[in-house]
Design a protein around this motif. Structure first.
Motif, PDB file in Angstrom:
ATOM      1  N   GLU A  26       0.825  -1.211   0.000  1.00 18.00           N
ATOM      2  CA  GLU A  26       0.000   0.000   0.000  1.00 18.00           C
ATOM      3  C   GLU A  26       0.859   1.260   0.000  1.00 18.00           C
ATOM      4  O   GLU A  26       0.554   2.228  -0.693  1.00 18.00           O
ATOM      5  CB  GLU A  26      -0.941   0.006   1.214  1.00 18.00           C
ATOM      6  CG  GLU A  26      -2.119  -0.930   1.087  1.00 18.00           C
ATOM      7  CD  GLU A  26      -1.795  -2.378   1.449  1.00 18.00           C
ATOM      8  OE1 GLU A  26      -0.667  -2.660   1.913  1.00 18.00           O
ATOM      9  OE2 GLU A  26      -2.677  -3.231   1.249  1.00 18.00           O
ATOM     10  N   LEU A  30       0.701   4.073  -2.839  1.00 12.42           N
ATOM     11  CA  LEU A  30       0.001   5.265  -2.353  1.00 12.42           C
ATOM     12  C   LEU A  30       0.039   6.446  -3.334  1.00 12.42           C
ATOM     13  O   LEU A  30      -0.987   7.101  -3.529  1.00 12.42           O
ATOM     14  CB  LEU A  30       0.528   5.669  -0.979  1.00 12.42           C
ATOM     15  CG  LEU A  30      -0.215   6.780  -0.245  1.00 12.42           C
ATOM     16  CD1 LEU A  30      -1.684   6.434  -0.058  1.00 12.42           C
ATOM     17  CD2 LEU A  30       0.448   7.054   1.100  1.00 12.42           C
ATOM     18  N   VAL A  33      -2.962   6.887  -5.707  1.00 15.26           N
ATOM     19  CA  VAL A  33      -4.294   7.279  -5.250  1.00 15.26           C
ATOM     20  C   VAL A  33      -4.340   8.698  -4.695  1.00 15.26           C
ATOM     21  O   VAL A  33      -5.407   9.188  -4.340  1.00 15.26           O
ATOM     22  CB  VAL A  33      -4.855   6.289  -4.195  1.00 15.26           C
ATOM     23  CG1 VAL A  33      -4.978   4.903  -4.781  1.00 15.26           C
ATOM     24  CG2 VAL A  33      -4.027   6.281  -2.940  1.00 15.26           C
ATOM     25  N   GLY A  53      -5.330  -2.587   5.922  1.00 13.29           N
ATOM     26  CA  GLY A  53      -4.738  -1.679   4.947  1.00 13.29           C
ATOM     27  C   GLY A  53      -4.029  -0.515   5.598  1.00 13.29           C
ATOM     28  O   GLY A  53      -3.702  -0.530   6.782  1.00 13.29           O
ATOM     29  N   VAL A  63      -7.378   8.893   4.219  1.00  7.36           N
ATOM     30  CA  VAL A  63      -7.553   7.849   3.201  1.00  7.36           C
ATOM     31  C   VAL A  63      -7.333   6.480   3.829  1.00  7.36           C
ATOM     32  O   VAL A  63      -6.350   6.286   4.551  1.00  7.36           O
ATOM     33  CB  VAL A  63      -6.539   8.037   2.044  1.00  7.36           C
ATOM     34  CG1 VAL A  63      -6.677   6.935   1.003  1.00  7.36           C
ATOM     35  CG2 VAL A  63      -6.692   9.403   1.404  1.00  7.36           C
ATOM     36  N   PHE A  65      -6.618   2.745   2.428  1.00  9.31           N
ATOM     37  CA  PHE A  65      -6.217   2.144   1.154  1.00  9.31           C
ATOM     38  C   PHE A  65      -5.763   0.712   1.383  1.00  9.31           C
ATOM     39  O   PHE A  65      -4.866   0.463   2.179  1.00  9.31           O
ATOM     40  CB  PHE A  65      -5.094   2.974   0.533  1.00  9.31           C
ATOM     41  CG  PHE A  65      -4.566   2.465  -0.775  1.00  9.31           C
ATOM     42  CD1 PHE A  65      -5.412   2.128  -1.816  1.00  9.31           C
ATOM     43  CD2 PHE A  65      -3.206   2.338  -0.981  1.00  9.31           C
ATOM     44  CE1 PHE A  65      -4.913   1.676  -3.030  1.00  9.31           C
ATOM     45  CE2 PHE A  65      -2.694   1.887  -2.177  1.00  9.31           C
ATOM     46  CZ  PHE A  65      -3.559   1.550  -3.211  1.00  9.31           C
ATOM     47  N   LYS A  66      -6.400  -0.210   0.698  1.00 10.11           N
ATOM     48  CA  LYS A  66      -6.018  -1.625   0.726  1.00 10.11           C
ATOM     49  C   LYS A  66      -5.728  -2.039  -0.703  1.00 10.11           C
ATOM     50  O   LYS A  66      -6.577  -1.929  -1.582  1.00 10.11           O
ATOM     51  CB  LYS A  66      -7.160  -2.477   1.308  1.00 10.11           C
ATOM     52  CG  LYS A  66      -6.988  -3.971   1.135  1.00 10.11           C
ATOM     53  CD  LYS A  66      -5.839  -4.486   1.951  1.00 10.11           C
ATOM     54  CE  LYS A  66      -5.660  -5.985   1.775  1.00 10.11           C
ATOM     55  NZ  LYS A  66      -4.300  -6.414   1.877  1.00 10.11           N
ATOM     56  N   HIS A  67      -4.497  -2.472  -0.958  1.00  7.55           N
ATOM     57  CA  HIS A  67      -4.106  -2.910  -2.298  1.00  7.55           C
ATOM     58  C   HIS A  67      -3.772  -4.392  -2.229  1.00  7.55           C
ATOM     59  O   HIS A  67      -2.694  -4.774  -1.795  1.00  7.55           O
ATOM     60  CB  HIS A  67      -2.898  -2.108  -2.791  1.00  7.55           C
ATOM     61  CG  HIS A  67      -2.571  -2.351  -4.223  1.00  7.55           C
ATOM     62  ND1 HIS A  67      -1.827  -3.428  -4.635  1.00  7.55           N
ATOM     63  CD2 HIS A  67      -2.918  -1.671  -5.343  1.00  7.55           C
ATOM     64  CE1 HIS A  67      -1.714  -3.394  -5.953  1.00  7.55           C
ATOM     65  NE2 HIS A  67      -2.363  -2.338  -6.395  1.00  7.55           N
ATOM     66  N   GLN A  72      -8.430  -3.805  -5.066  1.00  9.42           N
ATOM     67  CA  GLN A  72      -8.073  -2.781  -4.095  1.00  9.42           C
ATOM     68  C   GLN A  72      -9.316  -2.108  -3.553  1.00  9.42           C
ATOM     69  O   GLN A  72     -10.375  -2.153  -4.167  1.00  9.42           O
ATOM     70  CB  GLN A  72      -7.109  -1.766  -4.677  1.00  9.42           C
ATOM     71  CG  GLN A  72      -7.660  -0.863  -5.746  1.00  9.42           C
ATOM     72  CD  GLN A  72      -6.601   0.122  -6.244  1.00  9.42           C
ATOM     73  OE1 GLN A  72      -5.420  -0.079  -6.073  1.00  9.42           O
ATOM     74  NE2 GLN A  72      -7.054   1.188  -6.862  1.00  9.42           N
ATOM     75  N   LYS A  73      -9.162  -1.508  -2.395  1.00  4.76           N
ATOM     76  CA  LYS A  73     -10.244  -0.772  -1.750  1.00  4.76           C
ATOM     77  C   LYS A  73      -9.691   0.598  -1.389  1.00  4.76           C
ATOM     78  O   LYS A  73      -8.585   0.714  -0.860  1.00  4.76           O
ATOM     79  CB  LYS A  73     -10.704  -1.504  -0.497  1.00  4.76           C
ATOM     80  CG  LYS A  73     -11.767  -0.747   0.281  1.00  4.76           C
ATOM     81  CD  LYS A  73     -12.147  -1.501   1.542  1.00  4.76           C
ATOM     82  CE  LYS A  73     -13.142  -0.691   2.338  1.00  4.76           C
ATOM     83  NZ  LYS A  73     -14.494  -1.046   2.120  1.00  4.76           N
ATOM     84  N   LEU A  74     -10.466   1.613  -1.683  1.00  3.45           N
ATOM     85  CA  LEU A  74     -10.080   2.980  -1.360  1.00  3.45           C
ATOM     86  C   LEU A  74     -11.300   3.701  -0.827  1.00  3.45           C
ATOM     87  O   LEU A  74     -12.365   3.682  -1.445  1.00  3.45           O
ATOM     88  CB  LEU A  74      -9.556   3.705  -2.610  1.00  3.45           C
ATOM     89  CG  LEU A  74      -9.238   5.183  -2.447  1.00  3.45           C
ATOM     90  CD1 LEU A  74      -8.039   5.372  -1.539  1.00  3.45           C
ATOM     91  CD2 LEU A  74      -8.977   5.828  -3.796  1.00  3.45           C
ATOM     92  N   ASP A  76     -12.061   7.510   1.130  1.00  2.00           N
ATOM     93  CA  ASP A  76     -11.456   8.727   1.655  1.00  2.00           C
ATOM     94  C   ASP A  76     -12.493   9.591   2.331  1.00  2.00           C
ATOM     95  O   ASP A  76     -13.680   9.509   2.054  1.00  2.00           O
ATOM     96  CB  ASP A  76     -10.703   9.492   0.574  1.00  2.00           C
ATOM     97  CG  ASP A  76     -11.600  10.068  -0.497  1.00  2.00           C
ATOM     98  OD1 ASP A  76     -12.764   9.640  -0.606  1.00  2.00           O
ATOM     99  OD2 ASP A  76     -11.148  10.951  -1.237  1.00  2.00           O
TER     100      ASP A  76
END
Length: 177
Positions: A26, A30, A33, A53, A63, A65-67, A72-74, A76
């Protein structure tokens, strides 16, 4: 979190945060994103929405953020939409609760030191006038100060800031008039 040679602001935030605990991917992803010109202030790891994440506090938003390998999950939270933040800690881990746009998001399993640092920094950013949403019609003088003091009092009553932080911020608001 160590040295990653990604970007100076990200590397500095990672060094302040300590061990990476599964967020190396992540951190390296970063920049993809982040918005143009966005600066990373603080980093932590945590669990949100069923995934482990990275939590990144920038100058504009918080934010998660999981990659992962399969996707992936974002999510914010723009600073202008966050009304308050709550930090609840146990012996080693804690939960960062973010209240934004009438909703509550709980980021769990955040290392205690990372969570305390990130929540404290987030509170400071929320208390600065630059991150507060501008009203449709800006009032002149006293009403603006009164609304800022009322918001500050609500943060203290909710336990989002300490009495010492309240005193410092109240003095800063009064000094601005």
């Amino acid at each position: 979190m160590g040295k990653f040679n990604v970007r100076p602001d990200i590397d500095a935030a990672a060094e302040k945060a300590g061990p990476a605990l599964g967020s190396k991917r992540e951190i390296q992803q970063l920049p993809s994103v982040l918005w143009e010109g966005e600066h990373v202030d603080s980093l932590a790891t945590g669990v949100y929405g069923g995934g482990n994440g990275l939590v990144a506090l920038t100058d504009r938003r918080l934010v998660f953020f999981k990659h992962g390998i399969m996707g992936q999950k974002l999510e914010d939270f723009p600073l202008t939409n966050i009304s308050s933040v709550q930090w609840t800690a146990g012996l080693l881990m804690g939960t960062l609760s973010v209240f934004a746009s009438g909703n509550r998001a709980d980021i769990k399993s955040v290392a205690k030191a990372q969570g305390e640092a990130l929540s404290g920094r987030l509170r400071m950013l929320l208390a600065t006038p630059a991150t507060q949403a501008a009203p449709a019609v800006a009032p002149v003088g006293a009403p603006d100060v009164a609304s800022r003091l009322a918001t500050l009092e609500q943060l203290r009553a909710a336990g989002a800031i300490s009495d010492a932080e309240y005193g410092e911020r109240r003095a800063a608001i009064l000094a601005s008039i």
